[in-house]
Design a protein around this motif. Sequence first.
Motif, PDB file in Angstrom:
ATOM      1  N   THR A 319      31.808  18.013  27.119  1.00 26.68           N
ATOM      2  CA  THR A 319      31.209  19.319  27.385  1.00 26.68           C
ATOM      3  C   THR A 319      31.449  19.685  28.851  1.00 26.68           C
ATOM      4  O   THR A 319      31.218  18.867  29.753  1.00 26.68           O
ATOM      5  CB  THR A 319      29.700  19.295  27.090  1.00 26.68           C
ATOM      6  N   LYS A 320      31.909  20.875  29.071  1.00 30.93           N
ATOM      7  CA  LYS A 320      32.258  21.298  30.435  1.00 30.93           C
ATOM      8  C   LYS A 320      31.006  21.420  31.303  1.00 30.93           C
ATOM      9  O   LYS A 320      29.899  21.663  30.808  1.00 30.93           O
ATOM     10  CB  LYS A 320      33.008  22.625  30.398  1.00 30.93           C
ATOM     11  N   ASP A 321      31.196  21.231  32.592  1.00 31.57           N
ATOM     12  CA  ASP A 321      30.096  21.330  33.544  1.00 31.57           C
ATOM     13  C   ASP A 321      29.548  22.751  33.561  1.00 31.57           C
ATOM     14  O   ASP A 321      30.306  23.735  33.486  1.00 31.57           O
ATOM     15  CB  ASP A 321      30.571  20.933  34.943  1.00 31.57           C
ATOM     16  N   GLY A 322      28.240  22.856  33.709  1.00 33.99           N
ATOM     17  CA  GLY A 322      27.593  24.158  33.716  1.00 33.99           C
ATOM     18  C   GLY A 322      27.157  24.621  32.345  1.00 33.99           C
ATOM     19  O   GLY A 322      26.401  25.599  32.240  1.00 33.99           O
ATOM     20  N   ASP A 325      24.297  22.924  27.079  1.00 35.07           N
ATOM     21  CA  ASP A 325      24.193  21.802  26.145  1.00 35.07           C
ATOM     22  C   ASP A 325      24.392  20.460  26.838  1.00 35.07           C
ATOM     23  O   ASP A 325      23.920  19.431  26.347  1.00 35.07           O
ATOM     24  CB  ASP A 325      25.223  21.973  25.026  1.00 35.07           C
ATOM     25  N   LYS A 326      25.063  20.439  27.982  1.00 34.75           N
ATOM     26  CA  LYS A 326      25.294  19.182  28.700  1.00 34.75           C
ATOM     27  C   LYS A 326      23.976  18.604  29.212  1.00 34.75           C
ATOM     28  O   LYS A 326      23.747  17.383  29.141  1.00 34.75           O
ATOM     29  CB  LYS A 326      26.257  19.430  29.866  1.00 34.75           C
ATOM     30  N   ARG A 327      23.090  19.463  29.707  1.00 35.69           N
ATOM     31  CA  ARG A 327      21.789  19.001  30.187  1.00 35.69           C
ATOM     32  C   ARG A 327      20.863  18.618  29.033  1.00 35.69           C
ATOM     33  O   ARG A 327      20.182  17.583  29.088  1.00 35.69           O
ATOM     34  CB  ARG A 327      21.144  20.100  31.035  1.00 35.69           C
ATOM     35  N   ILE A 328      20.865  19.427  27.978  1.00 35.78           N
ATOM     36  CA  ILE A 328      19.982  19.141  26.844  1.00 35.78           C
ATOM     37  C   ILE A 328      20.415  17.877  26.119  1.00 35.78           C
ATOM     38  O   ILE A 328      19.573  17.114  25.630  1.00 35.78           O
ATOM     39  CB  ILE A 328      19.958  20.349  25.891  1.00 35.78           C
ATOM     40  N   LEU A 329      21.709  17.609  26.069  1.00 37.40           N
ATOM     41  CA  LEU A 329      22.183  16.387  25.427  1.00 37.40           C
ATOM     42  C   LEU A 329      21.690  15.156  26.168  1.00 37.40           C
ATOM     43  O   LEU A 329      21.376  14.128  25.549  1.00 37.40           O
ATOM     44  CB  LEU A 329      23.711  16.384  25.359  1.00 37.40           C
TER      45      LEU A 329
END
Length: 509
Positions: A319-322, A325-329
């Motif tokens: 998942t790309k930065d920003g 979904d990257k934080r929620i994952l």
Amino acid sequence: MFSGGNSFKLPYAPSEFMDSNVLDSLFDSTTSVSSTTSSSSRTKESFQKRLLKRKRKPTQLPMLDPDTVSLRSLEEFVGDLRKTNKRLSLPRLSSVSELLSPMRDRVLNIMCTQKSTTTIHQDLKLQTNKKSLLPTSAIKKFRCSTWSETCDETLKQTMSEHEVERQNVIYELISEEEKIVENLGLAQRVYRNGMKTLNILSDDELKKIFGPLEDILPLHEDLLYRLKPKYGASIDAVGNIYLEWFQRIRSSYVSYCSNLINAKELLDQKRQNVRVEDYLQRCTDSGFSRKLDLWDFLDQPRSRLMKYPIVFKRIQKRTKDGHEDKRILLETINFVEELIDDVSQAISAALCTNVIQRLIYTSDEQKNSLINKQTKLLCQGELKNTRGQKLHVFLFEEILLFTRIATRNDVKCYQLTNYPIPIELLLIEDLEDGCKIQELNTGSFSRTLSGTKQARNVFRCSTIENNSSDGRITSITLQARDVYDKQQWIQAFKNVKNIVEITKNSILK
């Protein structure tokens, strides 16, 4: 009556059953009218030949004389017997369970043999000449294994290679959710409802084996409904969906997984029943089960839960930065790991309770107050003592037990063979291969140690002399199955000793 010298005519046709004596008498009566000449003997011979030729062949099969049978006559006789037609009979079905394989496959195979070879060849020829009526997209959907094989090429060209890999992992995640919904549905419909309908198991036994399965299945169906996109479409985020779902299933999953210990034990016990084993084997041999056993279906929620962190980390890595979904994952990974710890503790507590309830004490001195307080089983397995006897050893968080497997009322139990050793007083000695041991006794293990073969994979468990509260010193020498097994036990002993020391120091502070 004669019209010539060499031919004559009888007033009636000779019977086919007439023997040679009657023919001779008949011939003598006719020859008395004519003169006795040399032509009469020739006429008699020709008449007998013509008469024998006119005999009919018998309609029944000839009885073969074992002394005069030839190879040709034997082949003809056997060939006639093989020409008899036999009716094709199908096996009778005595119960609903026989509709399952292998009886069902047997019926289908017998019915399929009635097709002629000509018809099969014609069908194959037509299939090779015809074009497939299915659209290309349908065939592609059936054979696809990744998201990139199902998506529209136009949509795929708009994405980066990194995003395509991310969609492939998400597609794999959803495919696994489809499988677990299908498998849990089979466990409920075919196994539980089937055995209930056929009265193979009682309602109480089914409840103990399957547990709260009816609560787990709707949760996975709801998750799949929220995850599954349209065919070929992409999914932007999955973290928030799973985070909310894990929060909902926490209590249900802990309850279901903690029941697996008792479910497995009762299932193994009920397999001794012929009807239960026959039904489960028919289900396993059928195509819908894919050669999986009932326990494989029941254990899937727990095993699937253990794999979630690995899959989420793969998605987050791609998942790309920003991206939100990257934080929620990351939050989802932390939450599911906490859930795994809760499930593991519940399973360990259920296992401890199960083992403690099956302990058999040979004396009151073997009873220790720490045994009933145990909630975590760190290690268990089979070891041998100096007499070559197999022992089942349990390493709890605070005490070590030495038992042997026994049966009481068809229930598997564990009978204590030595005094329990508290971890606080435990002393572990790693013995080198080939060392001499003083406490040798008779038995296969002692002969191995005292003979030409060197003793291998041996260690000693004993109590610390000065710290023994009752003055009793317990010492036992054990042999592991191999080097790897011995290392696992030694490491488990070190870990539990460190835990006890840390706990003791924290209390003193």
